[in-house]
Design an enzyme around this catalytic site. Structure first.
Site, PDB file in Angstrom:
ATOM      1  N   TYR A  56       0.872  -1.179   0.000  1.00  0.00           N
ATOM      2  CA  TYR A  56       0.000   0.000   0.000  1.00  0.00           C
ATOM      3  C   TYR A  56       0.906   1.225   0.000  1.00  0.00           C
ATOM      4  O   TYR A  56       1.486   1.580   1.019  1.00  0.00           O
ATOM      5  CB  TYR A  56      -0.908  -0.042   1.221  1.00  0.00           C
ATOM      6  CG  TYR A  56      -1.980   1.024   1.301  1.00  0.00           C
ATOM      7  CD1 TYR A  56      -2.086   2.046   0.362  1.00  0.00           C
ATOM      8  CD2 TYR A  56      -2.912   1.011   2.332  1.00  0.00           C
ATOM      9  CE1 TYR A  56      -3.073   3.004   0.449  1.00  0.00           C
ATOM     10  CE2 TYR A  56      -3.913   1.965   2.435  1.00  0.00           C
ATOM     11  CZ  TYR A  56      -3.987   2.967   1.486  1.00  0.00           C
ATOM     12  OH  TYR A  56      -4.969   3.920   1.579  1.00  0.00           O
ATOM     13  N   LYS A 110      -0.923  -1.087  -4.272  1.00  0.00           N
ATOM     14  CA  LYS A 110      -2.058  -0.173  -4.251  1.00  0.00           C
ATOM     15  C   LYS A 110      -1.471   1.209  -4.455  1.00  0.00           C
ATOM     16  O   LYS A 110      -0.856   1.786  -3.550  1.00  0.00           O
ATOM     17  CB  LYS A 110      -2.822  -0.272  -2.931  1.00  0.00           C
ATOM     18  CG  LYS A 110      -4.015   0.683  -2.855  1.00  0.00           C
ATOM     19  CD  LYS A 110      -4.721   0.583  -1.515  1.00  0.00           C
ATOM     20  CE  LYS A 110      -5.848   1.606  -1.430  1.00  0.00           C
ATOM     21  NZ  LYS A 110      -6.514   1.597  -0.099  1.00  0.00           N
TER      22      LYS A 110
END
Length: 304
Positions: A136, A164
């Site tokens: 992330y 992400k």
């Protein structure tokens, strides 16, 4: 279950009862709406999932209950947002034990680790588990950027498979593809940049407003991937005022209010978060109500 890291992955909200317990009944209502809309995975315990406010046993319950709810239809991904490497490794072990198919991982929390420390953190967790991992990368909100040079080192771990992408820099998608080809799957992590990211080659979308509008979100993704760009763009333009509710410090309250409006959620949040009130609430409700009134008719996107 194998994780393809492509398609729409809702970062689902955690549902609470009026007396601040997990509301698994309403949670399942939302999960079933996501599955019916055609999502490709479920992500638990992210920012929208109020992870920092969840107790450890609640996280365990959420993972195991969600695995039962999806019944093998899509993979269940658990987010890891920990302050120490030791705690992150334990969280990965528990996620696997409870049935998760993969992990989404933030860099170390609170302490602003340098590049070497961040890479070492990710590698230590990756080497402790066989679950696939999505990095992330959100330096705007979490203050640590995972740079391309750092991804070069992370590529040594086969199970670090995707990112992400939440840097807010669309050109970063092209940089990733130019440098790594298809080594890392790229999923947009910012609702208001999702279609743009897909146009630039992103493989998927970790979505927020999908929690309230699952069909519209999946329709945009599938239409774009089918080359029906104008149709995807038309829905996206309608969606944008709603998507902007996701890029706000009170995104959890905003999106839960939208879930109430579409009948697949409650407004309950866990303190110190409080439900919206006053002029702020009125403004958000107006955006939601306008969106619902002008909701577009969708094509048969599931059979493209």
């Amino acid at each position: 279950m194998k994780v393809a890291w492509q398609g729409v992955y809702p970062a689902v909200t955690t549902k609470f009862t009026n007396d601040d317990k997990l509301d698994l009944k309403m949670f399942e209502t939302n999960i079933q709406a996501q599955l019916a809309a055609g999502v490709d995975g479920i992500i638990l315990g992210g920012t929208l999932g109020e992870a920092s406010a969840l107790l450890e046993d609640e996280k365990d319950t959420l993972v195991s209950a969600t695995v039962d709810m999806v019944a093998g239809k899509v993979p269940v991904i658990m987010n890891i947002a920990e302050q120490t490497t030791k705690a992150a490794i334990i969280a990965a072990e528990k996620a696997k034990k409870n049935g998760a198919s993969g992990l989404m991982m933030l860099p170390p929390m609170r302490y602003k680790a340098d590049d070497h420390e961040t890479v070492t953190y990710y590698k230590a967790v990756a080497n402790s588990t066989d679950l696939p991992i999505m990095v992330y990368n959100n330096p705007v909100d979490y203050k640590i950027e995972v740079t391309l040079d750092m991804f070069e080192q992370l590529a040594e771990c086969d199970n670090i498979q995707s990112v992400k992408e939440s840097t807010r820099d669309i050109s970063n998608i092209t940089r990733m593809i130019n440098r790594f080809g298809d080594r890392f799957k790229i999923l947009s992590g910012v609702d208001t940049l999702a279609l743009e990211s897909l146009f630039m080659g992103a493989n998927g979308w970790v979505a927020g407003l999908v929690c309230a509008f699952p069909k519209e979100t999946v329709a945009i993704y599938r239409l774009q991937k089918a080359g029906r760009h104008e149709e995807a763009l038309k829905i996206y333009r309608w969606f944008l005022p709603l998507l902007e509710l996701d890029i706000n410090p009170k995104l959890v309250q905003n999106i839960k209010l939208a879930e109430v409006a579409t009948g697949i959620g409650t407004e309950n949040v866990r303190a110190p978060r409080l439900a919206l009130s006053g002029a702020e609430r009125k403004h958000v409700l107006q955006i939601i109500e306008t969106g619902i009134k002008t909701r577009p008719e969708l094509p048969d996107y599931l059979n493209l």
